[in-house]
Design a protein around this motif. Structure first.
Motif, PDB file in Angstrom:
ATOM      1  N   GLU A  98       0.825  -1.204   0.000  1.00  0.00           N
ATOM      2  CA  GLU A  98       0.000   0.000   0.000  1.00  0.00           C
ATOM      3  C   GLU A  98       0.864   1.261   0.000  1.00  0.00           C
ATOM      4  N   SER A  99       2.064   1.152  -0.559  1.00  0.00           N
ATOM      5  CA  SER A  99       2.951   2.311  -0.601  1.00  0.00           C
ATOM      6  C   SER A  99       2.405   3.416  -1.484  1.00  0.00           C
ATOM      7  N   TRP A 100       1.688   3.034  -2.515  1.00  0.00           N
ATOM      8  CA  TRP A 100       1.042   4.067  -3.337  1.00  0.00           C
ATOM      9  C   TRP A 100      -0.441   3.766  -3.521  1.00  0.00           C
ATOM     10  N   ALA A 101      -0.820   2.517  -3.515  1.00  0.00           N
ATOM     11  CA  ALA A 101      -2.213   2.148  -3.770  1.00  0.00           C
ATOM     12  C   ALA A 101      -2.981   1.972  -2.461  1.00  0.00           C
ATOM     13  N   THR A 102      -3.024   3.022  -1.672  1.00  0.00           N
ATOM     14  CA  THR A 102      -3.810   2.971  -0.444  1.00  0.00           C
ATOM     15  C   THR A 102      -5.295   2.928  -0.815  1.00  0.00           C
ATOM     16  N   PRO A 103      -6.149   2.479   0.084  1.00  0.00           N
ATOM     17  CA  PRO A 103      -7.581   2.485  -0.240  1.00  0.00           C
ATOM     18  C   PRO A 103      -8.075   3.874  -0.665  1.00  0.00           C
ATOM     19  N   ARG A 104      -7.613   4.915   0.000  1.00  0.00           N
ATOM     20  CA  ARG A 104      -8.029   6.284  -0.355  1.00  0.00           C
ATOM     21  C   ARG A 104      -7.539   6.655  -1.754  1.00  0.00           C
ATOM     22  N   THR A 105      -6.288   6.363  -2.050  1.00  0.00           N
ATOM     23  CA  THR A 105      -5.741   6.680  -3.366  1.00  0.00           C
ATOM     24  C   THR A 105      -6.473   5.915  -4.460  1.00  0.00           C
ATOM     25  N   MET A 106      -6.798   4.665  -4.185  1.00  0.00           N
ATOM     26  CA  MET A 106      -7.532   3.883  -5.178  1.00  0.00           C
ATOM     27  C   MET A 106      -8.917   4.482  -5.407  1.00  0.00           C
ATOM     28  N   LEU A 107      -9.599   4.851  -4.354  1.00  0.00           N
ATOM     29  CA  LEU A 107     -10.919   5.466  -4.487  1.00  0.00           C
ATOM     30  C   LEU A 107     -10.839   6.753  -5.301  1.00  0.00           C
ATOM     31  N   LEU A 108      -9.854   7.592  -4.991  1.00  0.00           N
ATOM     32  CA  LEU A 108      -9.677   8.831  -5.747  1.00  0.00           C
ATOM     33  C   LEU A 108      -9.328   8.538  -7.208  1.00  0.00           C
ATOM     34  N   SER A 109      -8.556   7.501  -7.442  1.00  0.00           N
ATOM     35  CA  SER A 109      -8.209   7.123  -8.817  1.00  0.00           C
ATOM     36  C   SER A 109      -9.447   6.706  -9.596  1.00  0.00           C
ATOM     37  N   TYR A 110     -10.344   5.936  -8.962  1.00  0.00           N
ATOM     38  CA  TYR A 110     -11.588   5.544  -9.636  1.00  0.00           C
ATOM     39  C   TYR A 110     -12.379   6.789 -10.024  1.00  0.00           C
ATOM     40  N   GLU A 111     -12.456   7.734  -9.110  1.00  0.00           N
ATOM     41  CA  GLU A 111     -13.187   8.979  -9.391  1.00  0.00           C
ATOM     42  C   GLU A 111     -12.529   9.724 -10.550  1.00  0.00           C
ATOM     43  N   LEU A 112     -11.203   9.768 -10.554  1.00  0.00           N
ATOM     44  CA  LEU A 112     -10.490  10.460 -11.625  1.00  0.00           C
ATOM     45  C   LEU A 112     -10.734   9.769 -12.967  1.00  0.00           C
ATOM     46  N   TYR A 113     -10.638   8.452 -13.014  1.00  0.00           N
ATOM     47  CA  TYR A 113     -10.886   7.735 -14.268  1.00  0.00           C
ATOM     48  C   TYR A 113     -12.280   8.045 -14.805  1.00  0.00           C
ATOM     49  N   ALA A 114     -13.281   7.955 -13.954  1.00  0.00           N
ATOM     50  CA  ALA A 114     -14.657   8.195 -14.405  1.00  0.00           C
ATOM     51  C   ALA A 114     -14.837   9.642 -14.864  1.00  0.00           C
ATOM     52  N   PHE A 115     -14.307  10.589 -14.106  1.00  0.00           N
ATOM     53  CA  PHE A 115     -14.451  11.996 -14.457  1.00  0.00           C
ATOM     54  C   PHE A 115     -13.664  12.318 -15.728  1.00  0.00           C
ATOM     55  N   ALA A 116     -12.487  11.733 -15.874  1.00  0.00           N
ATOM     56  CA  ALA A 116     -11.657  11.992 -17.052  1.00  0.00           C
ATOM     57  C   ALA A 116     -12.299  11.451 -18.320  1.00  0.00           C
ATOM     58  N   ALA A 117     -13.083  10.401 -18.193  1.00  0.00           N
ATOM     59  CA  ALA A 117     -13.743   9.835 -19.366  1.00  0.00           C
ATOM     60  C   ALA A 117     -14.707  10.830 -19.998  1.00  0.00           C
ATOM     61  N   ARG A 118     -15.191  11.782 -19.199  1.00  0.00           N
ATOM     62  CA  ARG A 118     -16.165  12.760 -19.701  1.00  0.00           C
ATOM     63  C   ARG A 118     -15.619  14.186 -19.746  1.00  0.00           C
ATOM     64  N   ASN A 119     -14.359  14.356 -19.374  1.00  0.00           N
ATOM     65  CA  ASN A 119     -13.815  15.697 -19.226  1.00  0.00           C
ATOM     66  C   ASN A 119     -12.411  15.746 -19.837  1.00  0.00           C
ATOM     67  N   PRO A 120     -12.261  16.278 -21.057  1.00  0.00           N
ATOM     68  CA  PRO A 120     -10.959  16.267 -21.740  1.00  0.00           C
ATOM     69  C   PRO A 120      -9.783  16.838 -20.943  1.00  0.00           C
ATOM     70  N   PRO A 121      -9.914  17.951 -20.197  1.00  0.00           N
ATOM     71  CA  PRO A 121      -8.744  18.414 -19.436  1.00  0.00           C
ATOM     72  C   PRO A 121      -8.261  17.380 -18.410  1.00  0.00           C
ATOM     73  N   LEU A 122      -9.181  16.618 -17.849  1.00  0.00           N
ATOM     74  CA  LEU A 122      -8.792  15.582 -16.895  1.00  0.00           C
ATOM     75  C   LEU A 122      -8.164  14.393 -17.602  1.00  0.00           C
ATOM     76  N   ARG A 123      -8.557  14.170 -18.834  1.00  0.00           N
ATOM     77  CA  ARG A 123      -7.934  13.104 -19.615  1.00  0.00           C
ATOM     78  C   ARG A 123      -6.445  13.388 -19.762  1.00  0.00           C
ATOM     79  N   ARG A 124      -6.100  14.662 -19.922  1.00  0.00           N
ATOM     80  CA  ARG A 124      -4.688  15.055 -20.034  1.00  0.00           C
ATOM     81  C   ARG A 124      -3.950  14.764 -18.725  1.00  0.00           C
TER      82      ARG A 124
END
Length: 181
Positions: A98-124
């Protein structure tokens, strides 16, 4: 109980960005409002529009902060490897520790992936994060291998975060070894 107003607050913008990630971790991107973020950061609501042009900007900058923070830990772990075997072990660590993939980081990553799929600046932001990961891997592995290992690290990390019986370290090590020529 409300706190007293801050006259000199050089950390306010950074505190807002950290609070955005806290709000997203608790409520998701959909629940990230100016009011909720301002309350979490303990700043007046007007600070949101003073420091950021809008909610998209604050979300983009907060997710950039997340990506940069995680990338730095990822890069640091790979940079510590001095031999090919140590580089393979670093990849295994990135998947199972869990040095980088903490539960919180993973949750935030899921949110980022979903948001980036619909938001081009986040895709970058996502593309930049992937490139930093791949660059760290290319210190030890061929470019094609680095790309595959990056996908493996992310994919197995996601699976480990939700799988009731995730692969153990020995199994992950065997999979990584199969990918490295």
């Amino acid at each position: 109980m409300p706190t007293s107003p801050r006259r000199y607050d050089p950390d306010r913008r950074a505190r807002i960005l950290r609070a955005v990630l806290d709000v997203i971790a608790q409520h998701g991107v959909a629940g990230a409002t100016h009011r909720r973020i301002a309350a979490a950061a303990d700043v007046p609501l007007g600070s949101m529009t003073y420091h950021f042009a809008g909610l998209d900007e604050v979300l983009t900058e907060a997710f950039t902060l997340l990506a940069d923070t995680v990338s730095a830990r990822f890069t640091e772990r790979l940079a510590a490897a001095a031999t090919p075997d140590e580089a393979c072990e670093a990849v295994v660590d990135l998947i199972v520790d869990e040095s980088w993939a903490t539960p919180r980081t993973m949750l935030l990553s899921y949110e980022l992936y979903a948001f980036a799929a619909r938001n081009p600046p986040l895709r970058r932001v996502m593309q930049d994060w992937m490139e930093k990961s791949r660059a760290a891997l290319r210190q030890h592995f061929a470019p094609d291998t680095a790309k595959v290992l990056d996908a493996l690290i992310e994919g197995l990390s996601i699976h480990r975060s939700v799988d009731p019986e995730p692969m153990d370290r020995a199994h992950v090590r065997a999979v990584v070894a199969r990918l490295i020529p």
